[in-house]
Motif scaffolding. Structure first.
Motif, PDB file in Angstrom:
ATOM      1  N   ARG A 105       5.725   3.775   7.972  1.00  0.00           N
ATOM      2  CA  ARG A 105       6.799   3.515   7.024  1.00  0.00           C
ATOM      3  C   ARG A 105       6.263   3.487   5.599  1.00  0.00           C
ATOM      4  O   ARG A 105       5.057   3.433   5.375  1.00  0.00           O
ATOM      5  CB  ARG A 105       7.492   2.179   7.354  1.00  0.00           C
ATOM      6  N   THR A 106       7.200   3.496   4.638  1.00  0.00           N
ATOM      7  CA  THR A 106       6.806   3.480   3.230  1.00  0.00           C
ATOM      8  C   THR A 106       6.935   2.102   2.609  1.00  0.00           C
ATOM      9  O   THR A 106       6.373   1.848   1.549  1.00  0.00           O
ATOM     10  CB  THR A 106       7.685   4.454   2.420  1.00  0.00           C
ATOM     11  N   ASP A 149      12.496   4.087   3.763  1.00  0.00           N
ATOM     12  CA  ASP A 149      12.666   3.745   5.177  1.00  0.00           C
ATOM     13  C   ASP A 149      14.134   3.549   5.546  1.00  0.00           C
ATOM     14  O   ASP A 149      14.500   3.605   6.725  1.00  0.00           O
ATOM     15  CB  ASP A 149      11.896   2.469   5.506  1.00  0.00           C
ATOM     16  N   HIS A 200       2.579  -1.157   5.764  1.00  0.00           N
ATOM     17  CA  HIS A 200       3.726  -0.333   6.149  1.00  0.00           C
ATOM     18  C   HIS A 200       3.296   1.028   6.684  1.00  0.00           C
ATOM     19  O   HIS A 200       3.872   1.547   7.644  1.00  0.00           O
ATOM     20  CB  HIS A 200       4.665  -0.155   4.949  1.00  0.00           C
ATOM     21  N   LEU A 201       2.274   1.612   6.052  1.00  0.00           N
ATOM     22  CA  LEU A 201       1.822   2.925   6.491  1.00  0.00           C
ATOM     23  C   LEU A 201       1.282   2.893   7.914  1.00  0.00           C
ATOM     24  O   LEU A 201       1.421   3.874   8.665  1.00  0.00           O
ATOM     25  CB  LEU A 201       0.760   3.467   5.528  1.00  0.00           C
ATOM     26  N   VAL A 237      10.543   9.252   0.975  1.00  0.00           N
ATOM     27  CA  VAL A 237       9.905   8.100   0.332  1.00  0.00           C
ATOM     28  C   VAL A 237      10.580   6.784   0.685  1.00  0.00           C
ATOM     29  O   VAL A 237      10.175   5.740   0.173  1.00  0.00           O
ATOM     30  CB  VAL A 237       9.873   8.272  -1.204  1.00  0.00           C
ATOM     31  N   THR A 250       1.326  -1.785   1.126  1.00  0.00           N
ATOM     32  CA  THR A 250       1.451  -0.338   1.358  1.00  0.00           C
ATOM     33  C   THR A 250       0.717   0.066   2.618  1.00  0.00           C
ATOM     34  O   THR A 250       1.258   0.793   3.472  1.00  0.00           O
ATOM     35  CB  THR A 250       0.899   0.440   0.148  1.00  0.00           C
TER      36      THR A 250
END
Length: 341
Positions: free
Chosen positions: A59-60, A118, A54-55, A116, A51
């Protein structure tokens, strides 16, 4: 306590940067160093924080997959393949069920989950070109299936006409001349239309009569639909010597009715399905079926989403995935048992 990169670095006696390079699979790490770090990772049970990863990229880490019918074994197997393909890139998949209804497909395509996810992989049934032309959401969209939209989205499909023709050709090559089609639709279901088209074209090519009385319409895709269609056909006084079904559940339902009516598969009626789902491989009579490359479809779809996210694929593509015909007992019969000594 969650194990951190720092913990792994201390255990391995290396820098945090080296651990990061190993975790992210960077190539320029000496094999001995990689093995040392991997041993520390295994000993400590370290798991990357995907997580956070990606953040950091804005991105989620989530790709949505919207399918018309999750209860259909083909779509269930396709979903599993997409989940596996996404996991190889450290993405998870959010499943959505549209029921093949236009309003739900429009809602999904317009990005009601855009905050929520990508990217979106959508298998539409009723969606129209105008629906997509009005799309303003910037989340990457990849389409599956047979619709023709002529819009700037990657589209992954199989050649349904060619696949249907191959199935019918197989039956004709076995000497069958009265080939029924089960699973035509009253609605605009494009795969069904294309498979009926392939059925007609191959019969015509072989010089056989195209008997529309051997086309049975269904309302759905399931076993009961196949059973009802087969019963209707037999009750109408028609007895084909072969059946090509829209999908495997329809074929399996048809085979049940044939058995109940005292007809043998394949001696009296040969049967071919479509989609090559697991259930067809384990029945009392195993099912010959058209097999789309579901793994390739899934991998291409996920790769297309990721390419859109990275900006590496500016030109939309329509990709046709390979298919094959898997011959089993429903057309070839059982192999003879070896005789004893």
């Amino acid at each position: 306590m969650r194990v951190s990169l720092k913990d792994v670095a201390l255990r391995a006696g290396v820098s945090i940067k080296t651990v990061s390079n190993v975790v992210n699979n960077y190539q320029h790490v000496a094999p001995a160093m990689r093995a040392r770090v991997q041993q520390a990772i295994d000993e400590l049970g370290y798991r990357p924080n995907l997580t956070a990863r990606h953040l950091r990229k804005g991105r989620t880490g989530i790709i949505a997959l919207a399918l018309p019918e999750l209860g259909n074994p083909y779509f269930a197997e396709l979903a599993a393949a997409v989940i596996d393909a996404a996991a190889a890139h450290d993405y998870i998949v959010l499943l959505d069920h549209t029921g093949g209804k236009r309003e739900q497909e429009v809602l999904v395509s317009q990005g009601f989950r855009a905050r929520v996810i990508d990217g979106l992989i959508l298998s539409p049934i009723e969606l129209e070109t105008e629906d997509l032309r009005r799309r303003t959401e910037q989340v990457p969209l990849v389409l599956l299936g047979e619709g023709h939209y002529d819009l700037p989205y990657d589209h992954i499909a199989i050649d349904n006409v060619a696949a249907a023709r191959g199935a019918v050709r197989h039956l004709i090559d076995l000497g069958r001349t009265d080939v029924a089609f089960l699973g035509a639709r009253r609605d605009r279901n494009q795969p069904a239309q294309l498979r009926v088209q392939g059925w007609r074209e191959e019969l015509t090519e072989a010089g056989l009569a195209v008997d529309e009385g051997l086309v049975a319409t269904t309302d759905g895709w399931g076993h009961a639909d196949g059973a009802h269609a087969m019963a209707w056909l037999l009750d109408s006084g028609r007895r084909p010597d072969a059946v090509f079904a829209y999908n495997d559940p329809i074929a399996i339902g048809a085979m049940r009715v044939l058995s109940e009516r005292g007809l043998r598969v394949p001696e009296d009626v040969a049967v071919v399905g479509f989609d090559d789902v697991a259930e067809g491989r384990f029945g009392a009579v195993t099912l010959t079926s058209v097999s789309p490359d579901k793994k390739a479809i899934a991998q291409l779809a996920v790769a297309s989403v990721l390419a859109c996210l990275s900006g590496d694929e500016p030109v939309p593509r329509r990709v046709t995935v390979e298919h094959s015909l898997i011959e089993r007992e429903s057309t070839r019969g059982r192999a003879p048992r070896p005789s004893g000594d």
